[in-house]
Design a protein around this motif. Structure first.
Motif, mmCIF file in Angstrom:
data_model
loop_
_atom_site.group_PDB
_atom_site.id
_atom_site.type_symbol
_atom_site.label_atom_id
_atom_site.label_comp_id
_atom_site.label_asym_id
_atom_site.label_seq_id
_atom_site.Cartn_x
_atom_site.Cartn_y
_atom_site.Cartn_z
ATOM 1 N N THR A 193 0.833 -1.214 0.012
ATOM 2 C CA THR A 193 0.016 0.066 -0.264
ATOM 3 C C THR A 193 1.033 1.138 -0.036
ATOM 4 O O THR A 193 2.282 1.374 0.348
ATOM 5 C CB THR A 193 -0.957 0.095 1.275
ATOM 6 N N THR A 194 0.322 2.316 -0.350
ATOM 7 C CA THR A 194 0.783 3.757 -0.016
ATOM 8 C C THR A 194 -0.111 4.332 0.808
ATOM 9 O O THR A 194 -1.273 4.591 0.564
ATOM 10 C CB THR A 194 1.054 4.469 -1.466
ATOM 11 N N LEU A 195 0.325 4.913 1.933
ATOM 12 C CA LEU A 195 -0.445 5.712 3.068
ATOM 13 C C LEU A 195 -0.028 7.063 3.104
ATOM 14 O O LEU A 195 1.066 7.390 3.374
ATOM 15 C CB LEU A 195 -0.294 4.724 4.220
ATOM 16 N N PRO A 196 -0.837 8.053 2.882
ATOM 17 C CA PRO A 196 -0.467 9.427 2.946
ATOM 18 C C PRO A 196 -0.628 9.861 4.394
ATOM 19 O O PRO A 196 -0.972 9.043 5.295
ATOM 20 C CB PRO A 196 -1.906 10.254 2.285
ATOM 21 N N GLY A 197 0.132 10.918 4.887
ATOM 22 C CA GLY A 197 0.347 11.427 6.258
ATOM 23 C C GLY A 197 -0.985 12.053 6.822
ATOM 24 O O GLY A 197 -1.097 12.672 7.839
ATOM 25 N N SER A 198 -2.074 12.334 6.085
ATOM 26 C CA SER A 198 -3.269 13.222 6.364
ATOM 27 C C SER A 198 -4.322 12.207 6.338
ATOM 28 O O SER A 198 -4.433 10.987 5.873
ATOM 29 C CB SER A 198 -3.390 14.427 5.484
ATOM 30 N N GLY A 199 -5.383 12.698 6.961
ATOM 31 C CA GLY A 199 -6.627 12.070 7.294
ATOM 32 C C GLY A 199 -6.720 11.083 8.267
ATOM 33 O O GLY A 199 -5.590 10.605 8.934
ATOM 34 N N SER A 200 -7.967 10.495 8.683
ATOM 35 C CA SER A 200 -8.222 9.244 9.756
ATOM 36 C C SER A 200 -8.679 8.020 8.975
ATOM 37 O O SER A 200 -9.770 8.232 8.413
ATOM 38 C CB SER A 200 -9.253 9.866 10.715
ATOM 39 N N TYR A 201 -7.720 7.058 9.078
ATOM 40 C CA TYR A 201 -8.040 5.660 8.294
ATOM 41 C C TYR A 201 -7.232 4.786 8.964
ATOM 42 O O TYR A 201 -6.436 4.987 9.718
ATOM 43 C CB TYR A 201 -7.761 5.887 6.767
ATOM 44 N N ASN A 202 -7.581 3.207 8.410
ATOM 45 C CA ASN A 202 -6.662 2.385 8.578
ATOM 46 C C ASN A 202 -6.349 1.733 7.368
ATOM 47 O O ASN A 202 -6.973 1.858 6.283
ATOM 48 C CB ASN A 202 -7.179 1.519 9.717
ATOM 49 N N ALA A 203 -5.362 0.691 7.186
ATOM 50 C CA ALA A 203 -5.006 -0.251 6.275
ATOM 51 C C ALA A 203 -5.313 -1.523 6.913
ATOM 52 O O ALA A 203 -4.671 -1.863 7.715
ATOM 53 C CB ALA A 203 -3.738 0.078 5.399
ATOM 54 N N ALA A 204 -6.354 -2.108 6.416
ATOM 55 C CA ALA A 204 -6.879 -3.380 7.271
ATOM 56 C C ALA A 204 -7.463 -4.553 6.295
ATOM 57 O O ALA A 204 -8.087 -4.179 5.259
ATOM 58 C CB ALA A 204 -7.860 -2.951 8.239
ATOM 59 N N GLU A 233 -16.415 -11.727 11.985
ATOM 60 C CA GLU A 233 -15.876 -10.707 11.146
ATOM 61 C C GLU A 233 -14.396 -10.573 11.901
ATOM 62 O O GLU A 233 -14.557 -10.249 12.776
ATOM 63 C CB GLU A 233 -16.644 -9.214 10.928
ATOM 64 N N MET A 234 -13.263 -10.685 11.101
ATOM 65 C CA MET A 234 -11.987 -10.452 11.660
ATOM 66 C C MET A 234 -11.292 -9.503 10.778
ATOM 67 O O MET A 234 -11.240 -9.813 9.609
ATOM 68 C CB MET A 234 -11.318 -11.644 11.595
ATOM 69 N N MET A 235 -10.819 -8.360 11.576
ATOM 70 C CA MET A 235 -10.046 -7.177 10.860
ATOM 71 C C MET A 235 -8.476 -7.362 11.379
ATOM 72 O O MET A 235 -8.345 -7.645 12.644
ATOM 73 C CB MET A 235 -10.708 -6.042 11.333
ATOM 74 N N ILE A 236 -7.432 -7.051 10.330
ATOM 75 C CA ILE A 236 -6.335 -7.171 10.722
ATOM 76 C C ILE A 236 -5.723 -5.769 10.262
ATOM 77 O O ILE A 236 -5.669 -5.531 9.017
ATOM 78 C CB ILE A 236 -5.502 -8.169 10.008
ATOM 79 N N TRP A 237 -5.546 -5.027 11.232
ATOM 80 C CA TRP A 237 -5.020 -3.765 11.107
ATOM 81 C C TRP A 237 -3.451 -3.775 10.762
ATOM 82 O O TRP A 237 -2.643 -3.850 11.837
ATOM 83 C CB TRP A 237 -5.454 -2.849 12.125
ATOM 84 N N LEU A 238 -2.914 -3.380 9.554
ATOM 85 C CA LEU A 238 -1.452 -3.035 9.241
ATOM 86 C C LEU A 238 -1.164 -1.932 9.858
ATOM 87 O O LEU A 238 -0.043 -1.697 10.192
ATOM 88 C CB LEU A 238 -1.310 -3.401 7.872
ATOM 89 N N ASP A 239 -1.712 -0.726 9.623
ATOM 90 C CA ASP A 239 -1.354 0.433 9.980
ATOM 91 C C ASP A 239 -2.513 1.278 10.075
ATOM 92 O O ASP A 239 -3.632 1.014 9.746
ATOM 93 C CB ASP A 239 -0.384 1.126 9.344
ATOM 94 N N TYR A 240 -2.526 2.406 10.616
ATOM 95 C CA TYR A 240 -3.642 3.531 10.744
ATOM 96 C C TYR A 240 -3.177 5.052 11.031
ATOM 97 O O TYR A 240 -1.789 5.158 11.248
ATOM 98 C CB TYR A 240 -4.402 3.396 11.793
ATOM 99 N N ASN A 241 -4.037 6.047 10.869
ATOM 100 C CA ASN A 241 -3.451 7.331 10.939
ATOM 101 C C ASN A 241 -4.659 7.992 11.554
ATOM 102 O O ASN A 241 -5.757 7.716 11.231
ATOM 103 C CB ASN A 241 -3.223 7.976 9.594
ATOM 104 N N GLY A 242 -4.286 8.933 12.513
ATOM 105 C CA GLY A 242 -5.429 9.796 13.101
ATOM 106 C C GLY A 242 -6.073 8.941 14.580
ATOM 107 O O GLY A 242 -5.493 7.758 14.512
ATOM 108 N N PRO A 243 -6.917 9.323 15.013
ATOM 109 C CA PRO A 243 -7.306 8.780 16.516
ATOM 110 C C PRO A 243 -8.346 7.817 16.127
ATOM 111 O O PRO A 243 -9.682 8.048 16.702
ATOM 112 C CB PRO A 243 -7.766 10.202 17.083
#
Length: 368
Positions: free
Chosen positions: A124-135, A154-164
């Motif tokens: 993935t490419t993840l910007p430094g702004s916004g509130s999101y996850n890559a999951a 349902e199973m979620m696997i969060w690789l990374d996230y940005n924001g609260p």
């Protein structure tokens, strides 16, 4: 995240349960395709995967451009509260999503002792702004197929996230070792069982992520049953705010045979988790039990449990483990008679403390 839990349960039931095949625009496969409708989809890679715009938690606009097994969020106008449900989950999937299925996926597979290996690569490419996850979003059903909402988990696997942002529910474990990384675990009950793994050191890409290992851990935590079926593997971005510039560079899922995967390096198969519960409390103290569970594929020969008090509590005495404290940090080491824990088994120890009841602090388990 109570607000998000309520939102997820209601919105998922009312919106996600609508079969996409009935209401979606299904774009023709081929060159790069832009999807802007809330439920627009396109089949890619000869039908092996489907990309979906998947705006389900808001009415705000979003467009993605899909090119094979990659896609980019071109524009997004989302402004959801980070304490509620996300606005969208643009993603690629393999398997069956609410009755819309890819071809030749190798899914469903039953979650039992003969479950085949299921591995995945995702960049993935993840910007430094916004509130999101890559999951990742994995779905389990009690039967091999369903035309509506899966009724298992349902199973979620969060690789990374940005924001609260954080998963729904409550964190129940930390320091869990799966597929070469360390994860925190969250669970709750919606219209289905929900479990989420959050990578403690975020990453933008994974290779050969072992989804069978996550499934086995979820079975050990009673989030998934062995007679259920994994029917769908998705990878995308839960977006609360912003989202423009999020990109999947490549995505693949491989469903293998029933043979075991290559042997892990020494020690990698020994994994454990631990949870702490308060049994009794009074004005000046409490008693608590810590349960250690073998979540790996090898027997444990020993274990250590670590946690941190946040309310000035002190350990008075312990049983079935050697419990020591330094400041707010507490460590427990197995006794000579309960260090051996079989695969899938568990053991427990207890202690008495002074001060207010600690609730359920996160406990890190280290396998020996």
């Amino acid at each position: 995240m109570k607000a998000r839990l309520k939102s997820c349960a209601v919105l998922a039931a009312l919106l996600l349960a609508i079969p996409l095949a009935l209401f979606s625009f299904v774009a023709p496969a081929g060159a790069a395709t832009q999807l802007c409708g809330a439920t627009d989809t396109v089949s890619v890679a000869g039908g092996e995967y489907i990309a979906q715009n998947n705006i389900w938690g808001a009415d705000t606009p979003q467009c993605i451009t899909v090119d094979g097994t990659s896609f980019t969020v071109d524009s997004a106008g989302h402004s959801n509260s980070t304490s509620g449900a996300p606005a969208a989950y643009p993603s690629l999937f393999k398997g069956c999503h609410w009755g819309q299925c890819t071809t030749g996926s190798g899914l469903p597979v039953q979650v039992d002792g003969d479950m085949p290996s299921v591995t995945t690569d995702w960049s993935t490419t993840l910007p430094g702004s916004g509130s999101y996850n890559a999951a990742y979003d994995l779905w389990y059903n009690t039967a091999p197929a369903t035309t509506g909402a899966p009724d298992g988990a349902e199973m979620m696997i969060w690789l990374d996230y940005n924001g609260p942002v954080q998963p729904a529910g409550t964190r129940v474990a930390s320091g869990v070792q799966i597929s070469g990384a360390t994860w925190d675990v969250w669970t709750t009950q919606m219209d289905w069982r929900y479990i989420a793994y959050v990578r403690t050191a975020g990453t933008a890409s994974v290779d050969d992520l072992d989804l069978r290992a996550f499934t086995r851990d979820a079975v050990a935590r009673d989030a998934v049953e062995e007679d259920w079926y994994l029917i769908d593997v998705e990878a995308g971005f839960e977006i609360w705010q912003g989202g423009q510039g999020l990109r999947t560079n490549a995505f693949s899922v491989d469903v293998g045979g029933t043979t075991d995967p290559p042997t892990d390096p020494p020690g990698d198969g020994r994994q454990c988790s631990a949870t702490l519960r308060t049994d009794n409390s009074w004005n000046s103290g409490f008693t608590a039990t810590v349960t250690v569970t073998n979540t790996g594929d090898e027997p444990l020969s020993g274990w250590t449990a670590d946690w941190t008090f946040t309310g000035g509590q002190r350990v008075v005495n312990g049983w079935n483990a050697t419990v020591t404290q330094s400041g707010a940090d507490v460590r427990a080491v197995n006794a000579n008679y309960n260090g051996a824990v079989p695969e899938g088994g568990s053991t427990s120890f207890g202690f008495q403390g002074s001060g207010p009841a600690p609730g359920q602090p996160a406990v890190t388990c280290t396998a020996g």
